[in-house]
Design a protein around this motif. Structure first.
Motif: not given
Length: 388
Positions: A221-225, A227-236, A351-364
């Protein structure tokens, strides 16, 4: 298309395979498992001409890779401790992959998946997986994000299978480095039973104290945020099991048994936690619980158009009381975990997932597409939005 259901004789992965039989158009669905007897029993249970069995041992890498090369995708239901081996085989074979756990053993193989133009999604069941989709849904609808709290209740026996017994010991291992929270831009390590919070789960599960667990959503979730130009104060990320399970695990932790120190009994050396696990695996006390099923609770705050909002997403499924065929007792839990992996497997294969490599759910995946597919299986996502 052809799919290999690795670990397909397991109690969860067989539910994934059943979903593929019921909802997919795979031409061949192979149950791949080290346990030939159990694997062939699953083939008979599925009773579909597309389903067959192959004995696969990921510890024999060359043989496993040779088998996997014949498939478009490997749906990996093996245990946490095998995920490094299984992912290595999938990557070398040059096929797509997905697994249930996502504890990080997959990432070293990202370059190899990229080289082959293939995708591997680490961790797609209920949590991680469905939880990631619920979080992404809310994040995409907010301009800014303040707090992300992901919680779940997994109501199942403490030791109904070797992999579940292993998960219990793993998640509360005092030495585990991956138990973190994200706080003010930094990942902070916390001990077992850290930051208790009472979380109200959908009926019939009720309110329970939950503690920080080492699931991957904190980092994905931190990685997805980011990439979206957002940053949470807290993720638990928190979780709980049935109350009697939690009382036992707490006692095992307090008494140092979870360290699995070696002891000697009648001249034989054994880890003390290994002995406890063996006991739970062999007696009804570890095989039964009062209430079965799964409950997710995603609580995200932020702003939209200058207004402070709270997104609360929960999930429900058919009751485990026998009133709905196929959801009786333990299957209310195993189907909740297994079905999302099957849905994601089909999307990757198509072929619904366009990224290759190890792709976490948020990016898939697209959350709404996942939610629609879950609804077809009577697994419902409930979305609430309130002003703060």
């Amino acid at each position: 298309m052809k799919v290999l259901c690795l670990g397909g004789a397991g109690r969860i992965c067989r539910e994934s395979a059943l979903d593929l039989v019921q909802f997919s158009d795979f031409e061949e669905i192979t149950i791949g498992d080290f346990d030939e007897k159990a694997g062939r029993e699953v083939v008979a249970w599925l009773d579909d001409p597309r389903v067959n069995f192959k004995k696969v041992d990921v510890k024999d890498r060359a043989a496993a890779v040779k088998i996997m090369k014949d498939y478009d995708i490997v749906m990996d239901g093996t245990t946490i401790t095998l995920n490094g081996l299984s992912t290595a085989c999938i990557a070398e074979a040059g096929c797509h992959g997905i697994n249930l756990n996502g504890f990080g053993e997959e990432y070293p193989y990202d370059p190899l998946f990229r080289k082959h133009g293939r995708t591997h999604v680490p961790g797609f069941g209920m949590t991680p997986g469905t939880t990631d989709m619920m979080a992404k849904y809310a994040i995409d609808r907010l301009d800014t994000v303040d707090t992300v709290r992901i919680s779940h209740g997994a109501f199942r026996p403490i030791a109904f299978s070797p992999s579940i017994t292993e998960t219990t010991s793993y998640e509360y291992d005092p030495k585990l480095p991956g138990r973190v929270v994200y706080e003010d831009g930094t990942f902070v390590q916390v001990p077992p039973f850290a930051r208790p919070l009472d979380v109200e789960l959908p009926a019939p599960y009720g309110t329970h104290p939950q503690y920080i667990i080492p699931h991957s959503e904190t980092k994905t979730v931190a990685a997805y945020l980011e990439e979206q130009g957002k940053q949470a104060r807290l993720i638990e990320v928190r979780g709980t099991w049935p109350p009697q399970n939690m009382r036992l695990v707490r006692a095992l932790y307090d008494w140092g048994i979870l360290r699995n120190d070696k002891i000697r009994i009648a001249g034989v050396e054994i880890g003390i936690m290994d002995a406890v696990s063996a006991y739970l695996m062999q007696y009804p006390v570890g095989q039964e619980t009062e209430l079965y099923g799964y409950a997710l609770h995603i609580d995200i705050t932020g702003t939209k158009g200058g207004k402070k909002l709270r997104y609360l997403l929960t999930h429900t499924h058919p009751a485990s009381d026998g009133s709905i065929a196929g959801w009786e007792k333990l299957r209310a839990y195993t189907r909740c975990v297994g079905i999302p992996m099957a849905i994601a497997t089909v999307l990757i294969a198509k072929g619904k997932v366009k990224r290759t490599g190890v792709v976490v759910p948020e990016f898939a995946f697209d959350p709404e597409e996942i939610f629609r597919e879950l609804e077809k299986r009577q697994i419902l996502i409930h979305i609430g939005v309130t002003n703060l």
